[in-house]
Design an enzyme around this catalytic site. Structure first.
Site, mmCIF file in Angstrom:
data_model
loop_
_atom_site.group_PDB
_atom_site.id
_atom_site.type_symbol
_atom_site.label_atom_id
_atom_site.label_comp_id
_atom_site.label_asym_id
_atom_site.label_seq_id
_atom_site.Cartn_x
_atom_site.Cartn_y
_atom_site.Cartn_z
ATOM 1 N N TYR A 56 -5.740 -8.351 1.263
ATOM 2 C CA TYR A 56 -5.382 -7.310 0.301
ATOM 3 C C TYR A 56 -6.599 -6.446 -0.024
ATOM 4 O O TYR A 56 -6.523 -5.212 -0.026
ATOM 5 C CB TYR A 56 -4.831 -7.957 -0.971
ATOM 6 C CG TYR A 56 -4.388 -6.973 -2.030
ATOM 7 C CD1 TYR A 56 -3.099 -6.450 -1.997
ATOM 8 C CD2 TYR A 56 -5.245 -6.569 -3.046
ATOM 9 C CE1 TYR A 56 -2.676 -5.553 -2.962
ATOM 10 C CE2 TYR A 56 -4.835 -5.668 -4.009
ATOM 11 C CZ TYR A 56 -3.547 -5.158 -3.969
ATOM 12 O OH TYR A 56 -3.146 -4.257 -4.925
ATOM 13 N N LYS A 73 -7.115 -2.389 0.767
ATOM 14 C CA LYS A 73 -7.317 -1.378 -0.267
ATOM 15 C C LYS A 73 -8.644 -0.644 -0.091
ATOM 16 O O LYS A 73 -8.747 0.543 -0.427
ATOM 17 C CB LYS A 73 -7.217 -2.017 -1.658
ATOM 18 C CG LYS A 73 -5.821 -2.560 -1.977
ATOM 19 C CD LYS A 73 -4.733 -1.490 -1.849
ATOM 20 C CE LYS A 73 -3.366 -2.001 -2.275
ATOM 21 N NZ LYS A 73 -2.313 -0.963 -2.195
#
Length: 266
Positions: A172, A176
């Site tokens: 994750y 990002k």
């Protein structure tokens, strides 16, 4: 409410959470044509019904969409332009959290799925959005603060810092960081064409899942790192997205707006 926004908008991941509240905020601040997209048809229907009940004068286009599919995205943008005539605001919000694991525990298939949605999905959305915005004239050609279109990508504070060992989020966090790099690079490329691209970097937000985790005590150590002492309301993130989409931020492009309650990763 002052009409900060005009024109047509497209929001991915609009079935729940930040995407849903962003759709509500866009309508509240003046957008009269909104395409809401989500992979979950039940969640999409819920957002559609709530938007209709709150905004009888807003034209709403629901689209079932898989952001990891190029053909699905291209068809969705084509449908938006066919119905609305243009695309002024694109909010690329769809994403998944993935397993809370360190690198050594991740399976390659889990890693790839998360990047397919969170990073490649944003890129696949941006391509037809940019192509359409390049074709159209500004809504107000004589106003330097009004360009051809605005794209807001939903990143995370984890696009700027590492995830905590208390809550590991390897893939994750990597995805990002990638969203921020993509946003900054395309912002430079398309600024001369009157198109702005920015990212928003929320901290911990009071989504149903995170609220439950907080109440169970799992997030206690992380909340201690937030000087404001609480999770963000979804409305607060949605309002920040509206700011990035609006002329209030007309001299911003290639930025990552951090909305994290002052979070410190120490």
């Amino acid at each position: 409410m002052v009409s900060l926004l005009r024109g047509a908008a497209f929001v991915t991941g609009a079935g729940s959470g930040i995407g849903q509240y962003t759709a509500f905020a866009l309508a509240r601040y003046g957008v009269k044509q909104i395409a809401i997209a989500d992979i979950n048809p039940v969640s999409l229907r819920s957002t559609l019904e709530q938007l209709k009940s709150r905004n009888a004068n807003v034209e709403i286009l629901p689209l079932e969409l898989d952001v990891s599919s190029e053909s699905s995205i291209d068809q969705a943008i084509s449908t938006v332009v066919s119905q609305f005539g243009r695309l002024d605001y694109a909010i690329n919000n769809a994403g998944i959290a993935g397993p809370a694991q360190a690198s050594t525990d991740f399976r390659p298939s889990e890693w790839q799925k998360l990047l397919d949605v969170n990073l490649t999905g944003v890129w696949l959305c941006q391509r037809p959005e940019l192509r359409q915005m390049m074709k159209q004239q500004p809504l107000h050609p004589d106003d330097v603060r009004q360009g051809r279109g605005v794209i807001v990508n939903v990143a995370s504070m984890l696009g700027l810092v590492a995830s905590s060992p208390n809550t590991p989020a390897t893939a994750y966090t990597a995805s990002k960081h990638g969203v921020l790099g993509l946003t900054k690079t395309d912002a430079v490329m398309y600024a001369p064409h009157g198109i702005r691209l920015n990212a928003i970097c929320p901290g911990y937000v009071e989504t149903p899942l995170l609220k439950a985790a907080t109440q169970s005590g799992i997030m206690a150590k992380e909340i201690e790192k937030v000087p404001m002492g609480r999770l963000a309301k979804m409305e607060e993130i949605a309002d920040s997205i509206v700011y990035l989409a609006s002329p209030l931020s007309s001299y911003m492009t290639g930025s990552g707006l951090v909305v994290d309650g002052g979070y410190t990763c120490q």
